[in-house]
Design a protein around this motif. Structure first.
Motif, PDB file in Angstrom:
ATOM      1  N   THR A 140     -24.401  -5.499 -14.941  1.00 12.18           N
ATOM      2  CA  THR A 140     -25.416  -6.289 -14.267  1.00 12.18           C
ATOM      3  C   THR A 140     -25.326  -6.093 -12.760  1.00 12.18           C
ATOM      4  OG1 THR A 140     -26.316  -8.525 -13.940  1.00 12.18           O
ATOM      5  CG2 THR A 140     -23.926  -8.329 -14.137  1.00 12.18           C
ATOM      6  N   THR A 141     -26.458  -6.240 -12.071  1.00 13.37           N
ATOM      7  CA  THR A 141     -26.434  -6.316 -10.617  1.00 13.37           C
ATOM      8  C   THR A 141     -26.297  -7.765 -10.157  1.00 13.37           C
ATOM      9  OG1 THR A 141     -28.862  -6.354 -10.560  1.00 13.37           O
ATOM     10  CG2 THR A 141     -27.781  -4.209 -10.266  1.00 13.37           C
ATOM     11  N   GLY A 142     -26.154  -8.683 -11.099  1.00 11.81           N
ATOM     12  CA  GLY A 142     -25.925 -10.089 -10.790  1.00 11.81           C
ATOM     13  C   GLY A 142     -24.441 -10.377 -10.655  1.00 11.81           C
ATOM     14  N   THR A 143     -24.004 -11.471 -11.270  1.00 10.96           N
ATOM     15  CA  THR A 143     -22.598 -11.887 -11.195  1.00 10.96           C
ATOM     16  C   THR A 143     -21.909 -11.642 -12.530  1.00 10.96           C
ATOM     17  OG1 THR A 143     -23.120 -13.596  -9.564  1.00 10.96           O
ATOM     18  CG2 THR A 143     -21.033 -13.805 -10.745  1.00 10.96           C
ATOM     19  N   ALA A 144     -20.774 -10.963 -12.493  1.00 11.27           N
ATOM     20  CA  ALA A 144     -19.940 -10.769 -13.676  1.00 11.27           C
ATOM     21  C   ALA A 144     -18.780 -11.752 -13.611  1.00 11.27           C
ATOM     22  CB  ALA A 144     -19.423  -9.334 -13.737  1.00 11.27           C
ATOM     23  N   ALA A 145     -18.491 -12.410 -14.723  1.00  8.56           N
ATOM     24  CA  ALA A 145     -17.459 -13.451 -14.717  1.00  8.56           C
ATOM     25  C   ALA A 145     -16.540 -13.312 -15.919  1.00  8.56           C
ATOM     26  CB  ALA A 145     -18.098 -14.836 -14.717  1.00  8.56           C
ATOM     27  N   VAL A 146     -15.270 -13.597 -15.701  1.00  9.94           N
ATOM     28  CA  VAL A 146     -14.268 -13.652 -16.771  1.00  9.94           C
ATOM     29  C   VAL A 146     -13.635 -15.031 -16.727  1.00  9.94           C
ATOM     30  CG1 VAL A 146     -12.143 -12.713 -17.716  1.00  9.94           C
ATOM     31  CG2 VAL A 146     -13.792 -11.185 -16.630  1.00  9.94           C
ATOM     32  N   GLN A 147     -13.766 -15.760 -17.808  1.00  4.11           N
ATOM     33  CA  GLN A 147     -13.203 -17.107 -17.899  1.00  4.11           C
ATOM     34  C   GLN A 147     -11.949 -17.061 -18.765  1.00  4.11           C
ATOM     35  OE1 GLN A 147     -14.449 -20.452 -16.619  1.00  4.11           O
ATOM     36  NE2 GLN A 147     -12.248 -20.513 -17.013  1.00  4.11           N
ATOM     37  N   LEU A 148     -10.789 -17.333 -18.174  1.00  3.85           N
ATOM     38  CA  LEU A 148      -9.536 -17.376 -18.926  1.00  3.85           C
ATOM     39  C   LEU A 148      -9.297 -18.783 -19.458  1.00  3.85           C
ATOM     40  CD1 LEU A 148      -7.082 -15.248 -16.753  1.00  3.85           C
ATOM     41  CD2 LEU A 148      -8.524 -14.521 -18.664  1.00  3.85           C
ATOM     42  N   PRO A 149      -8.696 -18.898 -20.653  1.00  8.22           N
ATOM     43  CA  PRO A 149      -8.451 -20.232 -21.227  1.00  8.22           C
ATOM     44  C   PRO A 149      -7.551 -21.103 -20.368  1.00  8.22           C
ATOM     45  CG  PRO A 149      -8.191 -18.508 -22.884  1.00  8.22           C
ATOM     46  CD  PRO A 149      -8.310 -17.811 -21.571  1.00  8.22           C
ATOM     47  N   ILE A 150      -6.692 -20.470 -19.558  1.00 10.40           N
ATOM     48  CA  ILE A 150      -5.701 -21.253 -18.807  1.00 10.40           C
ATOM     49  C   ILE A 150      -6.215 -21.684 -17.431  1.00 10.40           C
ATOM     50  CG2 ILE A 150      -3.734 -20.240 -20.004  1.00 10.40           C
ATOM     51  CD1 ILE A 150      -3.401 -18.313 -17.673  1.00 10.40           C
ATOM     52  N   PHE A 151      -7.451 -21.260 -17.060  1.00 12.87           N
ATOM     53  CA  PHE A 151      -7.999 -21.642 -15.757  1.00 12.87           C
ATOM     54  C   PHE A 151      -9.384 -22.254 -15.941  1.00 12.87           C
ATOM     55  CE2 PHE A 151      -5.180 -18.028 -14.603  1.00 12.87           C
ATOM     56  CZ  PHE A 151      -4.286 -18.732 -13.812  1.00 12.87           C
ATOM     57  N   SER A 152      -9.728 -23.205 -15.063  1.00  9.28           N
ATOM     58  CA  SER A 152     -11.035 -23.854 -15.157  1.00  9.28           C
ATOM     59  C   SER A 152     -12.109 -23.093 -14.380  1.00  9.28           C
ATOM     60  CB  SER A 152     -10.946 -25.291 -14.628  1.00  9.28           C
ATOM     61  OG  SER A 152     -10.500 -25.303 -13.278  1.00  9.28           O
ATOM     62  N   VAL A 153     -11.703 -22.296 -13.414  1.00 11.99           N
ATOM     63  CA  VAL A 153     -12.650 -21.551 -12.581  1.00 11.99           C
ATOM     64  C   VAL A 153     -12.615 -20.079 -12.982  1.00 11.99           C
ATOM     65  CG1 VAL A 153     -13.285 -20.892 -10.231  1.00 11.99           C
ATOM     66  CG2 VAL A 153     -12.329 -23.165 -10.673  1.00 11.99           C
ATOM     67  N   PRO A 154     -13.763 -19.473 -13.264  1.00 14.11           N
ATOM     68  CA  PRO A 154     -13.776 -18.074 -13.681  1.00 14.11           C
ATOM     69  C   PRO A 154     -13.518 -17.117 -12.520  1.00 14.11           C
ATOM     70  CG  PRO A 154     -16.007 -18.875 -13.493  1.00 14.11           C
ATOM     71  CD  PRO A 154     -15.112 -20.059 -13.274  1.00 14.11           C
ATOM     72  N   TYR A 155     -13.025 -15.939 -12.857  1.00 13.07           N
ATOM     73  CA  TYR A 155     -12.953 -14.840 -11.899  1.00 13.07           C
ATOM     74  C   TYR A 155     -14.324 -14.162 -11.869  1.00 13.07           C
ATOM     75  CZ  TYR A 155      -7.834 -15.245 -12.018  1.00 13.07           C
ATOM     76  OH  TYR A 155      -6.540 -15.689 -11.924  1.00 13.07           O
ATOM     77  N   THR A 156     -14.799 -13.780 -10.687  1.00 14.50           N
ATOM     78  CA  THR A 156     -16.138 -13.200 -10.587  1.00 14.50           C
ATOM     79  C   THR A 156     -16.154 -11.967  -9.686  1.00 14.50           C
ATOM     80  OG1 THR A 156     -16.755 -14.624  -8.727  1.00 14.50           O
ATOM     81  CG2 THR A 156     -17.261 -15.429 -10.950  1.00 14.50           C
ATOM     82  N   ARG A 157     -17.162 -11.123  -9.924  1.00 19.98           N
ATOM     83  CA  ARG A 157     -17.502 -10.017  -9.039  1.00 19.98           C
ATOM     84  C   ARG A 157     -19.023  -9.991  -8.915  1.00 19.98           C
ATOM     85  NH1 ARG A 157     -12.976 -10.496  -8.429  1.00 19.98           N
ATOM     86  NH2 ARG A 157     -11.284  -8.953  -8.355  1.00 19.98           N
ATOM     87  N   MET A 158     -19.522  -9.633  -7.741  1.00 23.12           N
ATOM     88  CA  MET A 158     -20.953  -9.665  -7.468  1.00 23.12           C
ATOM     89  C   MET A 158     -21.538  -8.259  -7.436  1.00 23.12           C
ATOM     90  SD  MET A 158     -21.891 -12.842  -7.098  1.00 23.12           S
ATOM     91  CE  MET A 158     -23.435 -12.671  -6.212  1.00 23.12           C
ATOM     92  N   GLY A 159     -22.708  -8.103  -8.060  1.00 25.48           N
ATOM     93  CA  GLY A 159     -23.485  -6.890  -7.917  1.00 25.48           C
ATOM     94  C   GLY A 159     -24.622  -7.124  -6.942  1.00 25.48           C
ATOM     95  N   PHE A 160     -25.415  -6.082  -6.697  1.00 32.03           N
ATOM     96  CA  PHE A 160     -26.568  -6.234  -5.818  1.00 32.03           C
ATOM     97  C   PHE A 160     -27.503  -5.045  -6.009  1.00 32.03           C
ATOM     98  CE2 PHE A 160     -23.214  -4.186  -3.207  1.00 32.03           C
ATOM     99  CZ  PHE A 160     -23.855  -2.996  -2.888  1.00 32.03           C
ATOM    100  N   ALA A 161     -28.710  -5.175  -5.483  1.00 35.68           N
ATOM    101  CA  ALA A 161     -29.690  -4.094  -5.447  1.00 35.68           C
ATOM    102  C   ALA A 161     -30.617  -4.353  -4.277  1.00 35.68           C
ATOM    103  CB  ALA A 161     -30.486  -4.023  -6.755  1.00 35.68           C
TER     104      ALA A 161
END
Length: 261
Positions: A168-189
């Motif tokens: 995606t050119t949007g936001t990619a997120a990985v949510q781990l069970p042990i954390f409440s806030v996901p890890y993210t990376r941003m796309g763009f165009a």
């Protein structure tokens, strides 16, 4: 000697010519790019420069990207090794990549993002206890679900499960069970000067990202590994257009010199 302001007049006459030269490339269906591919596995980053061509909007071309396709093998690397010396990553001592992209197809959604699937074909070897060039244990990380979706597993000294998702050119997120806030990376165009509707113009850029969830028993305390893949493309004029533009600039300079004499 004439006033310096008058020397701008030849440039004004040449400007439409230069605009047409670059516009002809922007309107082409197949446009060249340069860029980088980046794979992050936890804090370990492997990346390499890429170049190739992308097909925009089928056979129609145009500066606004509604669809984009990449042919298989548009980018690749063989034996790319990233050494790891940090004690925090022990027992990992390196990552070795041999991969190429499969066919990629992306389409614009209602949010103005490009989304789509493109697998990574090849292997990612995680070298344990010793560097990748030395004898030691290796961990195979499946790649084919990355950028597509689904899950894949490998068995060996350490079992690994990889869960992938589309690009995606949007936001990619990985949510781990042990954390409440996901890890993210941003796309763009965006196009030149960050214009959103001229991405395929020379000077336009897009960044596709995909989240990767890795489960392994390599660490008992934290069996989850966050990973991301990032593909960044910068669209450039074809060499023939560079040559035509350069010729136009030469004429512009020559005309300017004559106006000064």
């Amino acid at each position: 000697m004439r006033h310096p302001r008058l020397s701008a007049r030849p440039a004004m006459r040449m400007a439409p010519v230069l605009v047409l030269l670059f516009a002809s490339t922007a309107g082409a269906a197949v446009i060249p790019f340069t860029g980088r591919f980046r794979l992050e596995i936890a804090a370990i980053v492997s990346e390499f420069a890429i170049s190739g061509s992308a097909t925009v909007n089928g056979s129609g071309g145009g500066e606004h990207i509604a669809t984009l396709t990449l042919a298989p093998g548009a980018f690749s690397t063989a034996g790319l090794t990233t050494s790891v010396t940090s004690t925090s990553q022990y027992p990992i001592r390196g990552v070795q990549l041999t991969l190429a992209n499969g066919a990629g197809a992306f389409a614009e959604t209602g949010m103005g993002q490009l989304n789509g699937a493109m697998p990574l074909l090849g292997t990612a070897k995680v070298c344990l206890f010793a560097t990748c060039g030395a004898a030691g244990a290796n961990l195979a990380v499946p790649l084919t679900v990355i950028g597509v979706g689904g899950s894949a597993a490998s068995t060996g000294l350490v079992n690994v499960t990889v869960i992938g998702a589309p690009w995606t050119t949007g936001t990619a997120a990985v949510q781990l069970p042990i954390f409440s806030v996901p890890y993210t990376r941003m796309g763009f165009a965006h196009g030149p000067a960050s214009q959103p509707s001229s991405t395929a113009a020379p000077g336009g850029s897009l960044q596709l990202v995909t989240p990767i969830y890795v489960s392994t028993k390599l660490s008992v305390d934290n069996p989850f590994i966050v990973a991301f893949a990032t593909l960044t493309l910068h669209f450039v004029p074809e060499q023939s257009t560079f040559a035509l533009a350069a010729g136009g600039l030469v004429l512009l300079v020559a005309a300017g010199r004559r106006r000064w004499i």
